[in-house]
Scaffold this motif. Structure first.
Motif, short mmCIF file in Angstrom:
data_model
loop_
_atom_site.label_atom_id
_atom_site.label_comp_id
_atom_site.label_asym_id
_atom_site.label_seq_id
_atom_site.Cartn_x
_atom_site.Cartn_y
_atom_site.Cartn_z
N ALA A 1 0.82 -1.22 0.00
CA ALA A 1 0.00 0.00 0.00
C ALA A 1 0.85 1.27 0.00
N ILE A 2 1.98 1.24 0.67
CA ILE A 2 2.77 2.47 0.78
C ILE A 2 3.93 2.51 -0.20
N SER A 3 4.22 1.42 -0.87
CA SER A 3 5.41 1.40 -1.73
C SER A 3 5.07 1.78 -3.16
N SER B 1 -7.13 -7.37 1.63
CA SER B 1 -6.02 -7.81 2.47
C SER B 1 -5.72 -6.80 3.57
N LEU B 2 -5.84 -5.54 3.23
CA LEU B 2 -5.57 -4.50 4.22
C LEU B 2 -6.57 -4.61 5.37
N ALA C 1 -8.57 9.16 10.32
CA ALA C 1 -9.23 8.43 9.23
C ALA C 1 -10.74 8.39 9.46
N GLU C 2 -11.15 8.17 10.68
CA GLU C 2 -12.58 8.10 10.99
C GLU C 2 -13.26 9.45 10.82
N GLU C 3 -12.57 10.50 11.21
CA GLU C 3 -13.13 11.83 11.05
C GLU C 3 -13.39 12.14 9.58
N ARG C 4 -12.47 11.79 8.73
CA ARG C 4 -12.63 12.03 7.30
C ARG C 4 -13.77 11.21 6.72
N ALA D 1 -5.05 3.09 4.87
CA ALA D 1 -4.44 1.77 4.72
C ALA D 1 -3.63 1.36 5.95
N ILE D 2 -2.99 2.32 6.61
CA ILE D 2 -2.13 1.96 7.73
C ILE D 2 -2.79 2.19 9.08
N SER D 3 -3.94 2.83 9.11
CA SER D 3 -4.53 3.15 10.42
C SER D 3 -5.51 2.08 10.88
N ALA D 4 -5.65 1.97 12.16
CA ALA D 4 -6.56 0.98 12.75
C ALA D 4 -7.77 1.70 13.30
N PRO D 5 -8.94 1.04 13.27
CA PRO D 5 -10.14 1.66 13.83
C PRO D 5 -9.99 1.86 15.33
N THR D 6 -10.55 2.95 15.81
CA THR D 6 -10.50 3.19 17.26
C THR D 6 -11.66 2.47 17.93
N ASP D 7 -11.65 2.48 19.22
CA ASP D 7 -12.59 1.64 19.97
C ASP D 7 -14.05 1.91 19.60
N GLY D 8 -14.51 3.12 19.82
CA GLY D 8 -15.91 3.38 19.55
C GLY D 8 -16.18 3.85 18.13
N GLY D 9 -15.24 4.62 17.60
CA GLY D 9 -15.47 5.37 16.37
C GLY D 9 -16.01 4.62 15.18
#
Lengths: 188, 188
Positions: A108-110, A151-152, B65-68, B108-116
DNA sequence: ACCTGAACACCGTTCAAGT
DNA sequence: ACCTGAACACCGTTCAAGT
């Protein structure tokens, strides 16, 4: 006639060894800890030595992603072509990415390197052409996009847990893949 | 009854201002230069101050990411539902991602937060349910995967140039999106 | 409750110098 | 041609201390 003798069991550095070592560290410790310093240490060399063989970290990530894609391609049944090949390729990529902790994120980043990706793409298109895929560029792009995004999500731990209890992953992947293939002319 | 008076025009720090500032810096300078130090500086505060409001950088990326995604959802025509909503949502995400230099990579690189993320998902499913989408979880996941992967390829400069001359981007995105929707029960 | 100052253990990259 | 040593300008994170 004799090759220049090497000073030890260790070979010269070389771009290939850097890429292979990078991929090993990616699996072992993840993308966050994949530093040029760590790669250099694993190779028994000082960090700036890497710069003789690669332009920068970005290029190395591109080379790593392409190397993995090449391996996946090599692992496929060479007798399949056309839509069958396209779908087997997608399944193999998804399998690879999901077995790996961070390969999908690496992709994804490359960015593709100058020669590398074009060469891979021509191998793929040769296989698609044999089987008579209608719009091969577009079909490949759609399948590849779906597979990477999938996959992501599936290698995002929080997301994966949330998803696994809401649906059957394999079935959903197959449904999406089949839908795209059908949309691009596959009569399965 | 009076609120505690603020010492200047600047409000208190707060999680929201950190997220908004992070998103602004993401657009202006890209993901590579999006550091907690840069965000702190833009807010006129010392870096460790951020840690009172966020757990770590990873959580901040998830919040961003969630805000967007929430903003994208807010911007959609509220009268559409079902498959129409699903496809408009996909188009809006693709547009957002492609207009932005690094939003797709952030997702692609971020993970979902608990509630969001759960909250966002329930908003989406409400809209899908009204229009009678057959397997909403799976359909959403397939469409979202395709859209994210697509955006990643299209915001990769080297890849984009290579792709733009090989095919019509808009047409291919629509073809893929339509194919998935059809595969999940859309009769358009 | 909220923020600062100082420190720790890292980064990628450049560049002169060595062999 | 290929690699080292030293340095530069950065990182995220912790933690005692201030208010």
């Amino acid at each position: 006639m004799a090759r220049p003798k090497s000073t030890s069991v260790e070979e010269r550095l070389g771009r290939d060894r850097i890429v292979v070592t990078g991929l090993r560290l990616l699996e072992d410790h993840g993308l966050e800890r994949l530093s040029l310093r760590a790669i250099a240490e694993a190779l028994g060399v000082q960090t700036p030595a890497l710069y003789w063989h690669i332009r920068d970290r970005g290029q190395l990530l591109g080379l790593m992603a392409e190397e993995r894609l090449r391996q996946t391609l090599d692992g496929l049944d060479p007798s399949t072509s056309g839509y069958d090949f396209l779908m087997e390729f997608a399944r193999a990529i998804a399998r690879d990415h999901i077995e790996s902790r961070d390969l999908a994120r690496l992709v994804a980043i490359s960015a593709p390197t100058d020669g590398g990706y074009v060469q891979i793409q021509s191998r793929i298109h040769a296989r698609l052409a044999v089987g008579g895929v209608e719009r091969p560029q577009q079909a490949l792009m759609a399948v590849f996009s779906f597979t990477l995004g999938w996959s992501l999500f599936m290698t995002n731990p929080a997301m994966r847990e949330h998803l696994s209890q809401a649906m059957n992953p394999e079935g959903t992947f197959e449904a999406g893949l089949g839908a795209i293939a059908a949309g691009f002319g596959y009569h399965g």
